[in-house]
Design a protein around this motif. Sequence first.
Motif, PDB file in Angstrom:
ATOM      1  N   MET A 124     -15.625   1.313  29.453  1.00  0.00           N
ATOM      2  CA  MET A 124     -15.405  -0.917  28.984  1.00  0.00           C
ATOM      3  C   MET A 124     -16.375  -0.784  27.545  1.00  0.00           C
ATOM      4  SD  MET A 124     -18.676  -2.044  30.933  1.00  0.00           S
ATOM      5  CE  MET A 124     -18.742  -1.312  32.369  1.00  0.00           C
ATOM      6  N   ASP A 125     -15.777  -1.730  26.767  1.00  0.00           N
ATOM      7  CA  ASP A 125     -16.030  -1.881  25.471  1.00  0.00           C
ATOM      8  C   ASP A 125     -17.245  -3.066  25.665  1.00  0.00           C
ATOM      9  OD1 ASP A 125     -16.339  -1.957  22.538  1.00  0.00           O
ATOM     10  OD2 ASP A 125     -14.735  -3.306  22.166  1.00  0.00           O
ATOM     11  N   MET A 154     -22.718  -3.546  35.000  1.00  0.00           N
ATOM     12  CA  MET A 154     -22.734  -2.402  35.500  1.00  0.00           C
ATOM     13  C   MET A 154     -23.400  -1.761  36.507  1.00  0.00           C
ATOM     14  SD  MET A 154     -23.489  -0.708  32.035  1.00  0.00           S
ATOM     15  CE  MET A 154     -24.619   0.305  32.141  1.00  0.00           C
ATOM     16  N   TYR A 155     -22.858  -2.403  37.513  1.00  0.00           N
ATOM     17  CA  TYR A 155     -22.801  -2.125  39.221  1.00  0.00           C
ATOM     18  C   TYR A 155     -22.138  -0.669  39.588  1.00  0.00           C
ATOM     19  CZ  TYR A 155     -17.366  -2.811  40.045  1.00  0.00           C
ATOM     20  OH  TYR A 155     -16.197  -2.017  40.226  1.00  0.00           O
ATOM     21  N   LYS A 156     -21.803  -0.085  38.688  1.00  0.00           N
ATOM     22  CA  LYS A 156     -21.356   1.423  39.081  1.00  0.00           C
ATOM     23  C   LYS A 156     -22.500   1.925  39.060  1.00  0.00           C
ATOM     24  CE  LYS A 156     -16.230   0.854  38.548  1.00  0.00           C
ATOM     25  NZ  LYS A 156     -15.209   1.530  38.161  1.00  0.00           N
ATOM     26  N   ALA A 157     -23.396   2.457  37.300  1.00  0.00           N
ATOM     27  CA  ALA A 157     -24.379   2.673  36.928  1.00  0.00           C
ATOM     28  C   ALA A 157     -25.738   2.529  38.367  1.00  0.00           C
ATOM     29  CB  ALA A 157     -24.971   2.250  36.021  1.00  0.00           C
ATOM     30  N   SER A 186     -25.270 -10.313  27.609  1.00  0.00           N
ATOM     31  CA  SER A 186     -24.440  -9.250  27.257  1.00  0.00           C
ATOM     32  C   SER A 186     -22.931  -9.083  28.378  1.00  0.00           C
ATOM     33  CB  SER A 186     -24.651  -7.545  28.352  1.00  0.00           C
ATOM     34  OG  SER A 186     -26.238  -7.345  28.163  1.00  0.00           O
ATOM     35  N   GLY A 187     -22.007  -8.501  27.745  1.00  0.00           N
ATOM     36  CA  GLY A 187     -20.506  -8.434  28.245  1.00  0.00           C
ATOM     37  C   GLY A 187     -19.527  -7.658  27.491  1.00  0.00           C
ATOM     38  N   MET A 227     -26.685  -0.947  21.384  1.00  0.00           N
ATOM     39  CA  MET A 227     -26.550  -0.420  22.190  1.00  0.00           C
ATOM     40  C   MET A 227     -25.400  -0.740  22.498  1.00  0.00           C
ATOM     41  SD  MET A 227     -29.799  -1.806  23.798  1.00  0.00           S
ATOM     42  CE  MET A 227     -31.507  -1.250  23.869  1.00  0.00           C
ATOM     43  N   ASN A 228     -24.136   0.182  22.848  1.00  0.00           N
ATOM     44  CA  ASN A 228     -22.380   0.148  22.712  1.00  0.00           C
ATOM     45  C   ASN A 228     -22.247   0.177  25.227  1.00  0.00           C
ATOM     46  OD1 ASN A 228     -21.911   0.183  20.466  1.00  0.00           O
ATOM     47  ND2 ASN A 228     -22.350   2.632  20.371  1.00  0.00           N
ATOM     48  N   GLY A 229     -23.159  -0.961  25.781  1.00  0.00           N
ATOM     49  CA  GLY A 229     -23.174  -1.486  26.990  1.00  0.00           C
ATOM     50  C   GLY A 229     -23.632  -2.557  27.016  1.00  0.00           C
TER      51      GLY A 229
END
Length: 356
Positions: free
Chosen positions: A129-130, A206-209, A172-173, A197-199
Amino acid sequence: MEDVVFMFPGVGVQNTGMGKSFYDNFKIVRETFEQASDILKRDIAQMCFMNSQKEKLFELANSQSALLTVCVAMHKVFVKETGIIPKYSMGHSLGEYSALCSAGAIEFSQALKLVEIRSEIITEVSKTMDGVMMWVINIDRQTIEEVCCEESKNENKVFISAFDSPSQFSISGDRNNVMKVAKQLEGKGALIYPLKMNGPFHSQLMYKATEKFKSELINYRFCEFKYPVISNMTGLPYDTSENIVDNLSLQLMKPIKWTSFIEFLENEGIERAIEIDPKNNLKYLMEKNTENIKTFSVENIADLSFVKTKSLNQSNEQNLELIGRCLGAIISTKNNNEDDDKYNKGATRCNMKSIA
């Protein structure tokens, strides 16, 4: 155990030369760096101290492991030199790992491996994602919540990812959505600072993380706490080490509740904080949150001597206060001696000894 809290920083404070004065003067620090280098298969000292390694130091995987190593090493020296054991320990985002190490809940070798895995997972997920993260300063909580909520109605979700003080936050988003919110907030008087920070860290994106990291965390065994550590996810102390898996995995998608940390400490009567941080960033945050907790920063060995002296002086003041209360009790005690002359002679001898 003293009425003091230890504080550890998160990513962003890393800088070339961090921890160098400790490394040059204490064997235990050099040993800690060597241990980290052996486990991670790269020279942590070289990465921290050489200008030619600056770009590598700011890569996410390296910055996290290097900062953890520096903070754990500095903490070892601080405790050895001062003997101070805190009532609580806490860390900002990544700093929670340093806090858990300081309290004995996670072994340093384990923390290094977990931080390495953590950085790999969040980097991998962030590439899909961007996403972006920004600081928002000079705005109140209600305003930033209203703007983020309004923008999120169109499924362009923007999340508050850190509550650092009553007037400082991070959001964040998705990059485009965050930029829209940032522009609105600037129009309301906020100051915006993009983070390197690219995230969309500490957000639901970030639920998958979170899921991937939890599957790794369950393979580790953790220890009992020597003293309580405050969780980024809850803003309250861990109940037991059994909470570590959930708290550290959910930390990736939940906002940092730093203001809740401070509120909890004030309610507990904590009046001193010791920041073990190569850039004294958390002292600034503490001052923005409250005037009731005095913060001492340990950035180099000169700071170590200063904090040690201040701690000893505080102990002496507490001892004098105790002596004063005891003398007050003696003076106010009724004379039950049958012979007043003997009693007065005894009091005179006692006073002379006190003067001597």
